[in-house]
Design a protein around this motif. Structure first.
Motif, short mmCIF file in Angstrom:
data_model
loop_
_atom_site.label_atom_id
_atom_site.label_comp_id
_atom_site.label_asym_id
_atom_site.label_seq_id
_atom_site.Cartn_x
_atom_site.Cartn_y
_atom_site.Cartn_z
N THR A 75 0.44 -1.60 0.10
CA THR A 75 0.36 -0.02 -0.12
C THR A 75 1.10 0.91 0.03
N TYR A 76 2.55 1.29 -0.09
CA TYR A 76 2.94 2.79 -0.37
C TYR A 76 3.38 2.70 -1.25
N PHE A 77 3.64 4.32 -1.69
CA PHE A 77 4.99 4.13 -2.37
C PHE A 77 6.04 3.16 -3.19
N PRO A 78 6.36 3.44 -4.28
CA PRO A 78 7.34 1.76 -4.45
C PRO A 78 8.72 2.24 -4.16
N LEU A 79 9.08 3.43 -3.94
CA LEU A 79 9.99 3.99 -2.71
C LEU A 79 11.04 2.98 -2.22
N VAL A 80 9.96 2.46 -0.63
CA VAL A 80 10.87 1.48 -0.07
C VAL A 80 10.90 0.06 -0.40
N TYR A 81 10.13 -0.47 -1.17
CA TYR A 81 10.09 -1.69 -2.01
C TYR A 81 10.90 -1.85 -3.23
N LEU A 82 11.74 -0.32 -3.73
CA LEU A 82 12.63 -0.47 -4.42
C LEU A 82 14.24 -0.47 -3.85
N PHE A 83 13.94 -0.02 -2.98
CA PHE A 83 14.92 0.19 -1.42
C PHE A 83 15.06 -1.44 -1.14
N SER A 84 13.65 -1.91 -0.87
CA SER A 84 14.40 -3.29 -0.42
C SER A 84 15.06 -4.44 -1.38
N ALA A 85 14.62 -3.71 -2.89
CA ALA A 85 14.95 -4.20 -3.94
C ALA A 85 16.33 -4.73 -4.42
N LEU A 86 16.67 -3.43 -3.69
CA LEU A 86 18.54 -2.87 -4.10
C LEU A 86 19.42 -3.50 -2.71
N ILE A 87 18.98 -3.38 -2.11
CA ILE A 87 20.01 -3.65 -0.91
C ILE A 87 19.98 -5.47 -0.91
N GLN A 88 18.40 -6.13 -0.93
CA GLN A 88 18.83 -7.54 -1.16
C GLN A 88 19.85 -7.88 -3.19
N LYS A 89 20.01 -6.91 -3.71
CA LYS A 89 20.18 -6.80 -4.43
C LYS A 89 22.20 -6.80 -4.58
N LEU A 90 22.58 -5.74 -3.40
CA LEU A 90 23.80 -5.47 -3.06
C LEU A 90 24.62 -6.82 -2.16
N GLY A 91 24.24 -7.92 -1.74
CA GLY A 91 24.24 -8.42 -0.97
C GLY A 91 23.46 -8.70 0.43
N PHE A 92 22.57 -8.15 0.36
CA PHE A 92 21.93 -8.23 1.82
C PHE A 92 20.65 -9.32 1.81
N GLY A 93 20.60 -10.55 1.41
CA GLY A 93 19.44 -10.86 0.60
C GLY A 93 18.72 -11.33 1.32
N ASN A 94 19.14 -11.87 2.44
CA ASN A 94 17.94 -12.35 3.48
C ASN A 94 17.30 -11.65 4.67
N PHE A 95 16.35 -11.67 5.29
CA PHE A 95 16.50 -10.62 6.76
C PHE A 95 16.69 -10.48 6.78
N ARG A 96 17.54 -11.37 8.32
CA ARG A 96 18.52 -11.31 8.94
C ARG A 96 19.17 -9.73 8.72
N ASP A 97 19.69 -10.30 7.15
CA ASP A 97 21.17 -8.70 6.55
C ASP A 97 20.30 -7.89 6.84
N PHE A 98 18.65 -8.03 5.97
CA PHE A 98 18.00 -6.61 6.18
C PHE A 98 18.28 -6.05 7.24
N ILE A 99 17.71 -6.61 7.92
CA ILE A 99 16.96 -6.09 9.39
C ILE A 99 18.31 -5.27 9.97
N TYR A 100 19.61 -5.97 9.96
CA TYR A 100 20.95 -5.69 10.44
C TYR A 100 21.14 -4.06 9.53
N LEU A 101 21.28 -4.03 8.41
CA LEU A 101 20.86 -3.10 7.93
C LEU A 101 20.63 -1.90 8.01
N TRP A 102 19.15 -2.08 8.28
CA TRP A 102 17.83 -1.05 9.28
C TRP A 102 18.09 -0.25 9.84
#
Length: 359
Positions: A75-102
């Protein structure tokens, strides 16, 4: 070399104290097991990024819904979803890595909010009051809730406050900041009429419509630019996903405090969706008209508008409390002039800078 004035040294002293206190609180909740966050919005933001990488449209799922029952739709504009995709493409693929960065990113935005409040009070010579107001936003229960569940509020509210602070002196930058806030989380969309009224009131008579339209485009330039690929991909899914927040079934984290439309909808089934928002929209309209016709400030009008959203929206989540609360400190001292001492320090700094350049 330009040195810090006494006021700046004092400001940084207070801010460092607040940063240390905030870091202690954030680190405490950073120890929360990552798996405990898989029911929170931040997990589904990560999941939508994963879907984008897999070639799936995050806005398409809503087409299978009845526009009432929530199934964690995008339900949000795409910025946060694109940010999530970018972070995962940069190597933070699993949820744990994503949270540690966020986590540190969220902390930085939280401190950014505190720094803005402290500076606003400092410029008016209200050091102790500013410290207290900043501490409320830093250590209060609604902020702690955001820290605990890792929501997007700190980032979205930071850009909103930065926009409001810059509105008078750097209007174009302010409008872009407001657009970024909406692109992160569009809760502040109810302040859009206030921005447009401000542009109308502060533009020349001959160019009012042109400046108003230019300002509107500037606000939505970032959200629309990022949304365009998804609109082309599936326009119906995109617009229905954004509309879902207005039509969804009422829900509350505080069952004993339903909104007035929820109370009456039990006996009047027609009070649902957009119709349930009519009282809220009417009250917001009175604020807009007041801002247009009466001598009220932008911060005051914004605070009351977000309070109306908090008190009358059918759907209530605990993170909503933070929106009016973060604007309120600015509204309380909006009409207090900047202190003469602050002006003297600025003049002294400018003199020192000029002298240094001549040397």
């Amino acid at each position: 070399m330009l040195t810090l004035g006494k006021q700046d040294k004092k400001y940084w002293f207070f801010l460092i104290i607040l940063i240390c206190a905030g870091l202690i609180i954030h680190i405490k909740f950073w120890r929360t097991p990552v798996d405990a966050l898989k029911g929170e919005d931040i997990y589904f933001i990560w999941l939508e990024g994963k879907r984008i990488i897999a070639g799936e449209n995050p806005y398409a799922r809503v087409l299978l819904s009845d526009m009432r029952v929530n199934d964690k739709y995008a339900t949000y504009f795409p910025l946060v979803y694109l940010f999530s995709a970018l972070i995962q493409k940069l190597g933070f693929g699993n949820f744990r890595d994503f949270i540690y960065l966020w986590r540190p990113i969220s902390f930085a935005f939280h401190i950014g909010i505190v720094a803005l409040i402290l500076r606003y009070f400092q410029m008016r010579g209200l050091w102790l009051l500013g410290f207290a107001a900043s501490a409320i936003i830093l250590l209060g229960r609604w902020s702690i809730y955001i820290i605990n569940v890792h929501h997007l509020e700190f980032a979205a509210i930071f850009f909103l406050l930065l926009s409001l602070v810059l509105l008078r002196e750097k209007t174009k930058v302010s409008l872009l900041m407001f657009g970024i806030s909406l692109a992160i989380k569009q809760i502040a969309i109810f302040l859009l009429p206030l921005y447009l009224i401000y542009l109308w009131k502060n533009s020349s008579g001959d160019n009012r419509f042109k400046e108003l339209f230019a300002g509107f485009l500037m606000i939505f330039s970032i959200p629309l630019l990022l949304s365009l690929p998804f609109i082309i991909w599936n326009a119906e899914g995109f617009f229905k996903s954004l509309l879902f927040s207005a039509t969804r079934l009422e829900n509350s984290h505080i069952k004993a405090a339903p909104s007035i439309d929820v109370i009456y909808s039990k006996t009047q089934p027609w009070i649902v969706g957009i119709r349930a928002k009519l009282l809220m929209l009417f009250l917001m309209g009175t604020v807009y008209f007041s801002f247009l016709k009466e001598k009220v400030g932008m911060f005051v009008s914004s605070t009351v508008t977000m309070m109306i959203f908090l008190y009358f929206n059918s759907v209530l989540y605990l993170q909503y409390f933070l929106w009016p609360l973060c604007i309120l400190p600015f509204a309380l001292v909006e009409f207090i002039p900047k202190s003469s001492k602050q002006g003297e320090d600025l003049a002294l700094d400018k003199t020192v800078k000029t002298y240094t350049q001549k040397r």
